[in-house]
Design a protein around this motif. Structure first.
Motif, mmCIF file in Angstrom:
data_model
loop_
_atom_site.group_PDB
_atom_site.id
_atom_site.type_symbol
_atom_site.label_atom_id
_atom_site.label_comp_id
_atom_site.label_asym_id
_atom_site.label_seq_id
_atom_site.Cartn_x
_atom_site.Cartn_y
_atom_site.Cartn_z
ATOM 1 N N THR A 40 0.829 -1.173 -0.021
ATOM 2 C CA THR A 40 0.014 -0.086 -0.015
ATOM 3 C C THR A 40 0.927 1.151 0.111
ATOM 4 N N ASP A 41 0.487 2.300 -0.278
ATOM 5 C CA ASP A 41 0.929 3.755 -0.335
ATOM 6 C C ASP A 41 0.518 4.345 1.081
ATOM 7 N N THR A 42 0.578 3.551 2.071
ATOM 8 C CA THR A 42 0.135 4.321 3.510
ATOM 9 C C THR A 42 1.371 5.149 3.969
ATOM 10 N N PHE A 43 2.516 4.585 3.667
ATOM 11 C CA PHE A 43 3.758 5.229 4.302
ATOM 12 C C PHE A 43 4.517 5.725 3.045
ATOM 13 N N PRO A 44 4.408 6.975 2.538
ATOM 14 C CA PRO A 44 5.015 7.461 1.023
ATOM 15 C C PRO A 44 6.463 7.428 1.363
ATOM 16 N N VAL A 45 7.135 7.013 0.331
ATOM 17 C CA VAL A 45 8.641 7.278 0.277
ATOM 18 C C VAL A 45 9.076 8.549 0.208
ATOM 19 N N VAL A 145 11.785 3.591 3.369
ATOM 20 C CA VAL A 145 10.753 4.607 3.046
ATOM 21 C C VAL A 145 11.237 5.760 3.538
ATOM 22 N N VAL A 146 11.885 5.561 4.835
ATOM 23 C CA VAL A 146 12.542 6.680 5.646
ATOM 24 C C VAL A 146 13.541 7.418 4.720
ATOM 25 N N THR A 147 14.457 6.731 4.307
ATOM 26 C CA THR A 147 15.754 7.117 3.421
ATOM 27 C C THR A 147 15.502 7.481 2.164
ATOM 28 N N GLY A 148 14.765 6.749 1.286
ATOM 29 C CA GLY A 148 14.887 7.233 -0.163
ATOM 30 C C GLY A 148 15.923 6.919 -1.022
ATOM 31 N N MET A 188 9.412 4.828 -8.198
ATOM 32 C CA MET A 188 9.217 4.626 -6.733
ATOM 33 C C MET A 188 9.975 3.365 -6.274
ATOM 34 N N SER A 189 10.111 2.381 -7.266
ATOM 35 C CA SER A 189 10.794 1.140 -6.739
ATOM 36 C C SER A 189 12.442 1.376 -6.776
ATOM 37 N N ALA A 190 12.971 2.417 -7.697
ATOM 38 C CA ALA A 190 14.322 2.532 -7.533
ATOM 39 C C ALA A 190 14.789 3.376 -6.686
ATOM 40 N N ARG A 191 13.581 3.931 -5.830
ATOM 41 C CA ARG A 191 14.061 5.026 -4.635
ATOM 42 C C ARG A 191 14.185 3.962 -3.212
#
Length: 347
Positions: A40-45, A145-148, A188-191
């Protein structure tokens, strides 16, 4: 025989409520949190910027993860199947050969429910392993998610328009969120590069299984069996990290961070939660009273007893009193006996 059977049974009225209302709730919450992180996208990158023409992010795009030499489906199947089969085989063998440290009492609750020691150990070890597996997934996804942090093929997936961005040199830093023109899902996967989730899951599974094999299997005469199994599992886990780096899906720092995350969780659960796979004891065993002859672990030498002169004198005095029926007293020195009555009266 009845006394022995009774000693192997333990009454407990709290095992079922704790299992239903505490452990299952924690397990369900862990699985749900891992699902929200993964699907899910609950926690954005976190959107992190990049330098123009950065060579560390300019590797060719290797394709989706399913086209990897070690795809995620294979990794998830291995980290689930190998520990499960190993624990089942080990517990069955230990139960039937009555291995030391694996024999526990049967728990009876409410006079109707019996929890077999074999079933208790299997559920305990596999349950803790499953909990650690989802926990490792949560830690890895949370770090991503936190670092990106970008993957080595980030620019190939991002496809930035350098002309529109006004990139004049490699030192220009791009922070625009709409800088990428590639597929949003691929970008988004590459982040999500730090830490490597596949590396974390592989090392967690391998180290948990290695510690189980090392601590539970008691083999005699086959000294190379456990080291061979352990090194094979660890090498397979390391191979996953090497493939991730070779295919430009992660940096070395990402793989090492994943190794550390999975290994730390495995060591913590084995040592602090399930007591190194040994028999669980709610209270320390009673200490045996130490025999006085074995003080400090050394037997004492029995020496012959020598009768004291004073004790011998006391014994003679008691004999005289029994014959004479007259009281005697001790002088200041115990060498001479002085009667309490006068000599004239004795004459």
């Amino acid at each position: 025989m009845a006394v022995e059977e009774k000693s192997n049974v333990k009454n407990s009225s709290s095992i079922v409520p704790c299992f239903l209302f505490v452990e299952l709730v924690i397990m369900a919450g862990t699985v749900l949190l891992a699902y929200y992180f993964e699907y899910t996208d609950t926690f954005p990158v976190h959107i992190q910027g990049f330098f123009c023409y950065d060579k560390s992010f300019s590797k060719p795009y290797p394709g989706p993860d399913n086209t990897s030499k070690i795809p995620p489906v294979l990794i998830y199947s291995i980290v689930t199947a190998i520990p499960t089969l190993t624990i089942l085989f080990g517990e069955l063998c230990a139960f039937f050969i009555k291995a030391e440290g694996t024999q526990e009492k049967t728990i009876v609750t409410a006079d109707c429910c019996y929890f077999n020691p074999l079933l208790r150990r299997i559920v305990r070890f596999l349950g803790v392993y499953a909990f650690g597996l989802f926990t490792t997934t949560i830690f890895a996804n949370a770090g991503q998610v936190v670092t990106g942090n970008q993957t080595p093929h980030f620019l190939s997936a991002c496809r930035p328009n350098y002309t529109a961005l006004g990139c004049q040199s490699t030192m220009q830093y791009i922070t625009e969120r709409r800088a990428c023109t590639g597929n949003p899902l691929i970008v988004m996967s590459a982040r999500k590069s730090f830490p490597s989730k596949d590396a974390a899951l592989s090392v967690y599974s391998a180290l948990y299984t290695v510690m189980y094999v090392t601590l539970v299997f008691k083999t005699k005469g086959t000294r190379l069996t456990k080291p061979t199994i352990s090194l094979t599992l660890l090498c397979l886990a390391m191979l996953v990290g090497v493939v991730r780096v070779a295919e430009y899906r992660n940096h070395w720092a990402d793989v090492l961070a994943g190794f550390f995350t999975g290994g730390a969780i495995a060591v913590f659960l084995v040592t602090c939660v399930i007591n190194n796979f040994q028999q669980f004891q709610s209270s320390p065993p009673p200490q045996r009273p130490q025999h006085p002859e074995s003080v400090l672990g050394m037997p004492m030498v029995a020496l012959p007893c020598v009768e004291s002169p004073l004790e011998k004198l006391r014994g003679d005095l008691r004999v005289l009193r029994s014959h004479d029926h007259q009281p005697y007293r001790f002088p200041a020195t115990p060498d001479v006996l002085i009667p309490s009555r006068s000599i004239s009266s004795e004459v």
